[in-house]
Design a protein around this motif. Structure first.
Motif, PDB file in Angstrom:
ATOM      1  N   TYR A 145       0.835  -1.207   0.000  1.00  0.00           N
ATOM      2  CA  TYR A 145       0.000   0.000   0.000  1.00  0.00           C
ATOM      3  C   TYR A 145       0.869   1.257   0.000  1.00  0.00           C
ATOM      4  CZ  TYR A 145      -3.648  -3.288   1.557  1.00  0.00           C
ATOM      5  OH  TYR A 145      -4.520  -4.335   1.661  1.00  0.00           O
ATOM      6  N   ARG A 146       1.944   1.240   0.790  1.00  0.00           N
ATOM      7  CA  ARG A 146       2.807   2.416   0.892  1.00  0.00           C
ATOM      8  C   ARG A 146       3.485   2.709  -0.443  1.00  0.00           C
ATOM      9  NH1 ARG A 146       7.896   2.596   1.243  1.00  0.00           N
ATOM     10  NH2 ARG A 146       8.092   0.429   1.930  1.00  0.00           N
ATOM     11  N   GLN A 147       3.961   1.671  -1.121  1.00  0.00           N
ATOM     12  CA  GLN A 147       4.628   1.882  -2.401  1.00  0.00           C
ATOM     13  C   GLN A 147       3.666   2.415  -3.451  1.00  0.00           C
ATOM     14  OE1 GLN A 147       6.858  -1.593  -3.609  1.00  0.00           O
ATOM     15  NE2 GLN A 147       8.040  -1.656  -1.706  1.00  0.00           N
ATOM     16  N   ILE A 148       2.456   1.898  -3.465  1.00  0.00           N
ATOM     17  CA  ILE A 148       1.448   2.405  -4.403  1.00  0.00           C
ATOM     18  C   ILE A 148       1.163   3.873  -4.115  1.00  0.00           C
ATOM     19  CG2 ILE A 148      -0.972   2.213  -5.114  1.00  0.00           C
ATOM     20  CD1 ILE A 148      -0.714  -0.824  -4.569  1.00  0.00           C
ATOM     21  N   THR A 149       1.032   4.197  -2.830  1.00  0.00           N
ATOM     22  CA  THR A 149       0.770   5.577  -2.422  1.00  0.00           C
ATOM     23  C   THR A 149       1.928   6.489  -2.818  1.00  0.00           C
ATOM     24  OG1 THR A 149      -0.599   4.855  -0.561  1.00  0.00           O
ATOM     25  CG2 THR A 149       0.311   7.079  -0.443  1.00  0.00           C
ATOM     26  N   ASP A 150       3.155   6.045  -2.571  1.00  0.00           N
ATOM     27  CA  ASP A 150       4.329   6.848  -2.919  1.00  0.00           C
ATOM     28  C   ASP A 150       4.413   7.091  -4.423  1.00  0.00           C
ATOM     29  OD1 ASP A 150       5.018   6.925  -0.270  1.00  0.00           O
ATOM     30  OD2 ASP A 150       6.704   5.521  -0.420  1.00  0.00           O
ATOM     31  N   LEU A 151       4.166   6.048  -5.198  1.00  0.00           N
ATOM     32  CA  LEU A 151       4.211   6.205  -6.652  1.00  0.00           C
ATOM     33  C   LEU A 151       3.119   7.159  -7.125  1.00  0.00           C
ATOM     34  CD1 LEU A 151       4.989   2.551  -7.796  1.00  0.00           C
ATOM     35  CD2 LEU A 151       6.483   4.548  -8.024  1.00  0.00           C
ATOM     36  N   GLY A 152       1.963   7.116  -6.465  1.00  0.00           N
ATOM     37  CA  GLY A 152       0.900   8.056  -6.796  1.00  0.00           C
ATOM     38  C   GLY A 152       1.328   9.487  -6.546  1.00  0.00           C
ATOM     39  N   THR A 153       2.001   9.718  -5.433  1.00  0.00           N
ATOM     40  CA  THR A 153       2.493  11.058  -5.099  1.00  0.00           C
ATOM     41  C   THR A 153       3.528  11.525  -6.105  1.00  0.00           C
ATOM     42  OG1 THR A 153       2.110  10.683  -2.726  1.00  0.00           O
ATOM     43  CG2 THR A 153       3.660  12.432  -3.323  1.00  0.00           C
ATOM     44  N   LEU A 154       4.474  10.664  -6.431  1.00  0.00           N
ATOM     45  CA  LEU A 154       5.567  11.042  -7.325  1.00  0.00           C
ATOM     46  C   LEU A 154       5.102  11.303  -8.753  1.00  0.00           C
ATOM     47  CD1 LEU A 154       8.268   8.508  -6.090  1.00  0.00           C
ATOM     48  CD2 LEU A 154       8.312  10.990  -5.763  1.00  0.00           C
ATOM     49  N   THR A 155       4.092  10.557  -9.195  1.00  0.00           N
ATOM     50  CA  THR A 155       3.663  10.651 -10.597  1.00  0.00           C
ATOM     51  C   THR A 155       2.490  11.591 -10.830  1.00  0.00           C
ATOM     52  OG1 THR A 155       2.169   8.754 -10.373  1.00  0.00           O
ATOM     53  CG2 THR A 155       4.453   8.296 -11.032  1.00  0.00           C
ATOM     54  N   GLY A 156       1.952  12.164  -9.758  1.00  0.00           N
ATOM     55  CA  GLY A 156       0.805  13.054  -9.916  1.00  0.00           C
ATOM     56  C   GLY A 156      -0.524  12.336  -9.940  1.00  0.00           C
ATOM     57  N   HIS A 157      -0.564  11.131  -9.371  1.00  0.00           N
ATOM     58  CA  HIS A 157      -1.790  10.335  -9.355  1.00  0.00           C
ATOM     59  C   HIS A 157      -2.139   9.886  -7.937  1.00  0.00           C
ATOM     60  CE1 HIS A 157      -1.963  10.035 -13.775  1.00  0.00           C
ATOM     61  NE2 HIS A 157      -0.646   9.927 -13.721  1.00  0.00           N
ATOM     62  N   ALA A 158      -2.047  10.813  -7.002  1.00  0.00           N
ATOM     63  CA  ALA A 158      -2.304  10.476  -5.597  1.00  0.00           C
ATOM     64  C   ALA A 158      -3.726   9.980  -5.379  1.00  0.00           C
ATOM     65  CB  ALA A 158      -2.025  11.691  -4.704  1.00  0.00           C
ATOM     66  N   ASP A 159      -4.696  10.630  -6.030  1.00  0.00           N
ATOM     67  CA  ASP A 159      -6.094  10.222  -5.854  1.00  0.00           C
ATOM     68  C   ASP A 159      -6.332   8.820  -6.404  1.00  0.00           C
ATOM     69  OD1 ASP A 159      -6.634  12.606  -4.656  1.00  0.00           O
ATOM     70  OD2 ASP A 159      -7.599  13.524  -6.398  1.00  0.00           O
ATOM     71  N   GLN A 160      -5.773   8.548  -7.588  1.00  0.00           N
ATOM     72  CA  GLN A 160      -5.955   7.215  -8.171  1.00  0.00           C
ATOM     73  C   GLN A 160      -5.271   6.155  -7.317  1.00  0.00           C
ATOM     74  OE1 GLN A 160      -5.034  10.027  -9.820  1.00  0.00           O
ATOM     75  NE2 GLN A 160      -5.447   9.857 -12.029  1.00  0.00           N
ATOM     76  N   ALA A 161      -4.117   6.487  -6.750  1.00  0.00           N
ATOM     77  CA  ALA A 161      -3.418   5.546  -5.893  1.00  0.00           C
ATOM     78  C   ALA A 161      -4.246   5.237  -4.650  1.00  0.00           C
ATOM     79  CB  ALA A 161      -2.047   6.100  -5.500  1.00  0.00           C
ATOM     80  N   ALA A 162      -4.867   6.275  -4.094  1.00  0.00           N
ATOM     81  CA  ALA A 162      -5.727   6.077  -2.922  1.00  0.00           C
ATOM     82  C   ALA A 162      -6.913   5.183  -3.276  1.00  0.00           C
ATOM     83  CB  ALA A 162      -6.206   7.423  -2.392  1.00  0.00           C
TER      84      ALA A 162
END
Length: 309
Positions: A145-162
């Protein structure tokens, strides 16, 4: 969980993709206004990106699945030679096991995602001013979950990662909720390869079986953790342990099946074999820690649910 991670350990000691809609594609070129728009710079750990990465190189099959699942697929320009999901991932001859800084730099990436620091590749890429995010093999679902969240933050897809992690948690909770209550736990053997290497409950794959309420016969063999959670078992040990289930994570790579297991010396009398509880897994899904772990857990729980409580 990398397909070769347990194999490498053995040798030394032994995500349905989410497609972007037209609006998302537009956002990739020009971030939308409003609270949902990603703002840069962003920082994850010691890594800071000043702008949204548009040329991502992923050298981890699990990370590749995560990136596509959160909608960052269009930003991925190259993936390693083991990243075979989703099918449209831009596969290349780059290796995640023996990463080459010059070859990676040749892709002109503005972000590289790796699962390990082999050959001190992080420092090598750092000297070339190429940002790197490490996604080491997960040990728990929270790591995933943390890695998915981090990748969302880095790539501009935080909402989709959540959204992805939220669905994973909901799906897993529903699967576990439907498990029958048993007075005595069922036992299992998880096979990484015909050489009889397995994974204990202290590994990521082992944690999934624990979610399913199963007891791992391999745990006593690596109680001190000296084998890194991936001990090699013996024919005699497995036969004596007589597991209720045999789960094969070598059905694609090594063509193992219920028939090949039954043909092994002494294995025909195992409870798992006699009760048709030898389960062939998808090798790739069983070796990764991306969104498709839900699919893997579903297969495990479906098999367990068939056994009367």
């Amino acid at each position: 969980m990398s397909r070769r991670t347990p194999r490498l350990l053995a040798a030394t000691l032994a995500v349905a993709a989410l497609a972007l809609g037209a609006c998302a594609e537009k956002a990739a070129d020009q971030p939308a206004a409003g609270p949902a728009a990603a703002s840069y710079p962003v920082t994850v750990g010691s890594l800071t990106l000043d702008k949204r990465p548009e040329k991502i190189v992923s050298l981890s099959p699990s990370a590749t699945e995560m990136l596509f699942a959160i909608g960052a697929g269009p930003q991925v320009t190259a993936v390693d030679d083991q990243s075979n999901y989703p099918a449209d991932a831009p596969k290349s001859d780059l290796s995640g096991f023996q990463p080459n800084a010059e070859a990676i730099a040749g892709k002109n990436p503005d972000l590289v995602v790796l699962s390990n620091d082999t050959n001190k590749i992080v420092d090598q890429l750092g000297k070339l001013k190429i940002p790197v995010y490490l996604t080491p093999a997960a040990v728990t679902l929270d790591d995933s979950y943390r890695q998915i969240t981090d990748l969302g933050t880095l790539t501009g897809h935080a909402d989709q990662a959540a959204d992805v992690t939220g669905r994973m948690k909901d799906d897993i909770a529903k699967l576990v909720k439907d498990l029958p209550q048993r007075a005595e736990k069922l036992t299992y053997y998880h096979e990484l390869g015909p050489e009889l290497y397995s994974a204990t409950s202290k590994t990521f794959i082992g944690s999934l079986y624990s979610q399913a309420g199963l007891t791992n016969i391999a745990d006593p063999v690596d109680a001190d953790g000296k084998n890194g959670g991936y001990p090699q078992l013996s024919q005699e040990f497995i036969v004596k342990a007589n597991p209720d289930f045999v789960f094969l994570a070598d059905s694609k790579c090594c063509q193992q099946s219920a028939d090949t297991v039954r043909a092994r010396s002494g294995w025909a009398g195992l409870t798992a074999v006699k009760n048709n509880q030898v389960v062939a897994l998808d090798d790739d899904i069983a070796s990764r820690w991306g969104p498709r772990v839900v699919d893997l857990l579903r297969v495990i729980i479906d098999a367990v649910a068939k056994v009367p409580a």
